[in-house]
Structure formats: C-alpha cells, structure tokens
Scaffold this motif. Structure first.
Motif, short mmCIF file in Angstrom:
data_model
loop_
_atom_site.label_atom_id
_atom_site.label_comp_id
_atom_site.label_asym_id
_atom_site.label_seq_id
_atom_site.Cartn_x
_atom_site.Cartn_y
_atom_site.Cartn_z
N ILE A 106 44.06 40.97 -8.14
CA ILE A 106 42.64 41.36 -8.10
C ILE A 106 42.39 42.55 -9.01
CG2 ILE A 106 40.85 42.39 -6.63
CD1 ILE A 106 41.70 40.57 -4.39
N ARG A 163 39.82 37.42 -11.95
CA ARG A 163 39.49 38.21 -10.76
C ARG A 163 38.62 37.46 -9.78
NH1 ARG A 163 37.87 43.12 -12.94
NH2 ARG A 163 40.01 43.84 -12.66
N THR A 217 39.89 36.43 -6.09
CA THR A 217 39.11 36.99 -4.99
C THR A 217 38.63 35.88 -4.05
OG1 THR A 217 38.37 38.88 -6.31
CG2 THR A 217 37.02 38.29 -4.40
N VAL A 251 42.75 42.49 2.02
CA VAL A 251 41.99 41.82 0.97
C VAL A 251 40.71 42.59 0.66
CG1 VAL A 251 40.78 39.71 0.32
CG2 VAL A 251 42.95 39.57 1.57
N ILE A 297 39.50 44.67 -2.87
CA ILE A 297 38.22 44.44 -3.57
C ILE A 297 37.45 45.74 -3.69
CG2 ILE A 297 36.00 43.24 -3.44
CD1 ILE A 297 37.47 40.99 -1.94
N PHE A 320 32.26 37.39 -10.43
CA PHE A 320 32.96 38.09 -9.36
C PHE A 320 31.99 38.46 -8.23
CE2 PHE A 320 33.81 42.35 -7.61
CZ PHE A 320 34.93 42.06 -6.85
N VAL A 339 31.92 37.16 -4.18
CA VAL A 339 31.88 37.99 -2.97
C VAL A 339 30.69 37.60 -2.10
CG1 VAL A 339 31.64 40.35 -2.12
CG2 VAL A 339 33.10 39.88 -4.11
#
Length: 480
Positions: A362, A369, A373, A405, A409, A422, A426
């Motif tokens: 990450i 990434r 993720t 995790v 991030i 990215f 999320v």
C-alpha cells in the motif's frame, strides 16, 4: 538477428494485411518484426501498437506465430530471444490482476466473448456494469471493470475477441515454446530464454499438463540432489564452463513459479520435488518453491510452505526481492503484487501472511495502490458489494487485523489521496475518501508522519525516463 531470419520474417509478414487490422501504424509491423530480436526500440514500438486493449490489438493474433518463430529460430541468438518472449508475455497477461488468485476458465471466456460480440454494445456495457456492481469478490470486480474499459475503445467488443484469439494462438505453439526450456544456451545469462518462456507458459492454463511435464523434464527437479547421477567429466573447455547450467541442472526460479500455476495437486512427484527445493539451502528457490506449494494446494497447503514464505519475507531480501527473482513483471504490476494476489488461493490459511505483506505494498506500489487497497479491505471487511454504510464504521469496534489495514491506509501521504482511483476504492466500502476524515475515523493523526514540509534533501540527478514496455522491463519492479 542475422539477415536470414530477418528475410524469413519479412517475407511471411508482408503477406498479411496489417493495415486492415491496425489502421494506425499497421504498415510498420513487418519492419518491426524484422528488427525485433535485436532492437529494444522495435520491441517497444510493436508493444505499444498491438498491446491490449489498443485498437491495433486486432493484429495481435496474426503476430503470434511470427513472434514464436523469431524466439525459436535457430539463428536467433539465445541472448536475443527474450524480446519476442517478453512481448508474448505482455499479450497473454493483459490486465494480469484479474488472473489471480483463480485462473480464467477458457470455456467461460469463450462463451463470454461469443455473447459480447453478438450483442448490442450498449447492452454489453450495461451488463458489465451490473456484473461489476454485483461481483462477489475483488477479482471478479476487476475482471468486469477491465472488460468494460476495454470495449470503450474504437475497436469495441472486437478487441475482446482478439484477446481470446491471441491467447489461443499462443497455446497452439506450446510444443515449440517448451523447446526453449532446454539447452545450456537458453538457461544461462540475465535474460535467458528459459526464464522468459517459463513466465509465458505459466499462464497458458489449458496447456498446464504439457507445461508441467516439460518443466520437470528440462531439469532434474524430480530427483533429490543425493539421488542424481554424478556429472560426467567435461570433455572440453566449453563443457566445463557450462557446468551446472546445462539442461540437467537446477531448476530456474521462473520454472518453479510456472510449476506453481501449472502443476496438478495430485502430482505427488512434483510436490515432493518442491519440498526438497524448499529445504535445499538456495534462498531464492526455497522461497519460489514455498509459494508454488501454496498455489498448487490452496486451502490444503501444508503449514511449512506458509512459514517459509514468512521467514523469507524477514530476510534482508524481503518479499520484494524474493518475488522479483522468480515472478514476472507484467504491465504495471510488480512481482510482489502478483504474488500477494495469488496467495489468496490459500484462503484463510494465507490470511496472516498476506496481511504481513500488504502494508508495504500500500505504501510502496503507487501504480497498484488502489488494487491492493481494495483486496486488503475485502480481506477484513468483506466484498464491496456487501452494502457497507458509514454508520457501521462509525459504530464499529475494529479488530487488530482490520486496524492494520486501515492504519496502513491512514498513514499514506496526502499525495496518495489525490489519486481518484484510490479514493474511489476506499469509498466503495463506505469509508471516507478524504484523508482528514478517514484518519479521524480510524484514530490516526494525519500530521504525525507528515514529511512534505521537511527540508529538502540533496538528490542525485534523475536518470532519463524510459517509456513503454522497456520502462516496465528495465525501470524497476524486477531484476532487470
């Protein structure tokens, strides 16, 4: 490559209507094929022209036989065979991230292409969007998203047919390709043909039985060292210099990687051979064999394989260095990213191992990434299609694995959050897509590790940037 091989390639290639297949640049293909073996520039140009999902990819199926012929031609210098093989690998592993952890089923692939190319393209787009939204896991989501992006190009769904036909054309040449596993000239040097062809063969799942047999037959991997016949005394200086690099020597790390994808779990001989490699004292082969055992046996993998992978990650080489030695660099995906995805084949048995690898990816893999993720969030929160909500996160008491995790991030610099892919990843789990809000949710001070305002350090002049395929081959992410 000498003039004889050049002429053979040009004569055959001239008979193909490349311009009809690749209207923008197709007329250059015969000339590029003729120079390919000895020219990095020709390799890069040809890759950019026919790579998936470029419109010129419609020419890729017709180019396969020429690429294989160049790689296998007896007058192609062994040190130059890697160029056509590397291009074949790129053509076969388009969007390689959707090949792991489970391989693509050829029958389903054919059915999908037949449906897509015979259906109104708007309906195909709608269906791919629906499949992506309903995907039960990240691998299926990525596969659907990538298909949707591919058909948005000028070639439409025809590019999907070309991708399948390219794959099938390479599979048809396996009997020729496996010959490059043999011979000292193909098994030595930095860019040895045996290494590149192993990478390529590993992905040809329909030919796995033939590939596995060819790899085990090209070296003495099926014999433990103490059972191997004593080597014969060399009869010449050349024989003496070849030594253990001949076709009866140790397996290449790339061959062990290929066995991980090709060997049958019921093939006891190969499993025993890999366990000998695991304990054989060669760090690179031990690591590669440990990963191979996990891929072959999945959720039934022995604990020793997982333990040795973890131990390798703790050495000075680390996961990155060890994966780089045996796994290929496909497109923008590094060997370590591919290995991380592939270890998912072992399910929960590899969970702790993958969570150990994940934070470094990450933080260190800009191009991957968002991908990493998404897989990490799926591991601890379930699939993105589960129907997550902001309320559940606000009231959640996260366990240690989930926090690992989320903190990885949260510790990313502000620049990472400027990547829309990215941030959207999320948000797919109903988590905040803005750095400050995300850090507040998981209890991390976003300024604690801020380095953007630190005094600038002197830097050496930057190396010239290398673009295209050569940038991926030589610009990082591997031994090359």
């Amino acid at each position: 490559m000498n003039a004889t091989t050049d002429n053979d390639s040009n004569d055959g290639a001239a008979a193909v209507n490349w311009t009809a297949l690749a209207p923008e640049g197709g007329e250059r293909i015969p000339e590029l094929l003729g120079r390919l073996a000895g020219s990095d520039a020709a390799l890069s140009d040809l890759h950019d022209l026919i790579d998936f999902p470029e419109p010129g990819h419609l020419a890729a199926p017709a180019a396969v036989d020429f690429l294989v012929d160049i790689a296998c031609h007896e007058q192609t210098p062994p040190t130059e065979r890697w160029r056509p093989l590397s291009l074949l690998l790129e053509l076969v592993t388009a969007h390689v991230e959707d090949r792991f952890p489970e391989p693509r089923d050829l029958g389903q692939w054919r059915d999908e292409v037949a449906w897509a190319t015979s259906t109104d393209i708007d309906k195909v787009r709608d269906q791919y969007r629906a499949w992506a939204e309903e995907a039960p896991d990240e691998q299926q989501y990525l596969r659907m998203r990538n298909r949707l992006a591919a058909i948005d190009g000028p070639a439409g769904t025809a590019v999907l047919r070309a991708e399948l036909e390219t794959f099938e054309a390479v599979c048809a040449r396996v009997p020729d390709l496996v010959a490059l596993l043999k011979g000292a000239e193909n098994r030595r040097g930095l860019d040895r043909a045996g290494e590149w062809v192993s990478y390529l063969l590993a992905f040809l799942t329909p030919e796995s039985e033939r590939v596995s047999a060819a790899i085990t037959g090209a070296s003495q991997i099926l014999l433990a060292k103490d059972l191997r016949p004593a080597p014969q005394a060399p009869t010449s200086l050349r024989d003496a210099m070849s030594g253990m690099l001949d076709e009866g020597g140790e397996p290449l790390p790339a061959e062990i990687f290929a066995l991980g994808l090709a060997a049958d779990p019921h093939d006891i001989d190969t499993t025993v051979a890999l366990t000998h490699q695991m304990a054989g004292g060669n760090l690179y082969n031990s690591f590669a064999a440990s990963v191979a055992v996990v891929l072959i046996h999945g959720e039934n993998t022995p604990r020793e394989g997982l333990r040795r992978i973890g131990r390798g990650g703790g050495t000075s080489m680390g996961y990155e260095g060890l994966f780089n030695e045996s796994w290929p660099h496909c497109g923008v995906r590094s060997p370590q990213v591919l290995g991380f995805l592939a270890l998912g084949r072992a399910g929960d048995r590899a969970r702790r191992l993958r969570l150990d690898i994940l934070p470094g990816l990450i933080k260190g893999e800009d191009d991957s990434r968002a991908l990493v993720t998404g897989v990490g969030l799926e591991m601890v929160l379930g699939p993105r299609s589960k129907g997550h909500s902001a309320e559940e996160h606000a009231n959640a008491e996260y366990d240690e694995e989930t926090l690992k995790v989320l903190w990885a991030i949260a510790e990313l610099p502000a620049s990472a959050w400027e990547d829309e892919e990215f941030a959207d990843t999320v948000r797919a789990w109903a988590l905040p897509g803005e750095r400050e809000e995300f850090c507040a949710l998981v209890g991390v001070d976003p300024e604690a590790d801020e380095v953007e305002d630190a005094p600038a350090q002197p830097q050496a002049p930057a190396a010239p940037e290398i673009g295209g395929l050569l940038g991926r081959l030589f610009g990082g992410g591997g031994r090359r």
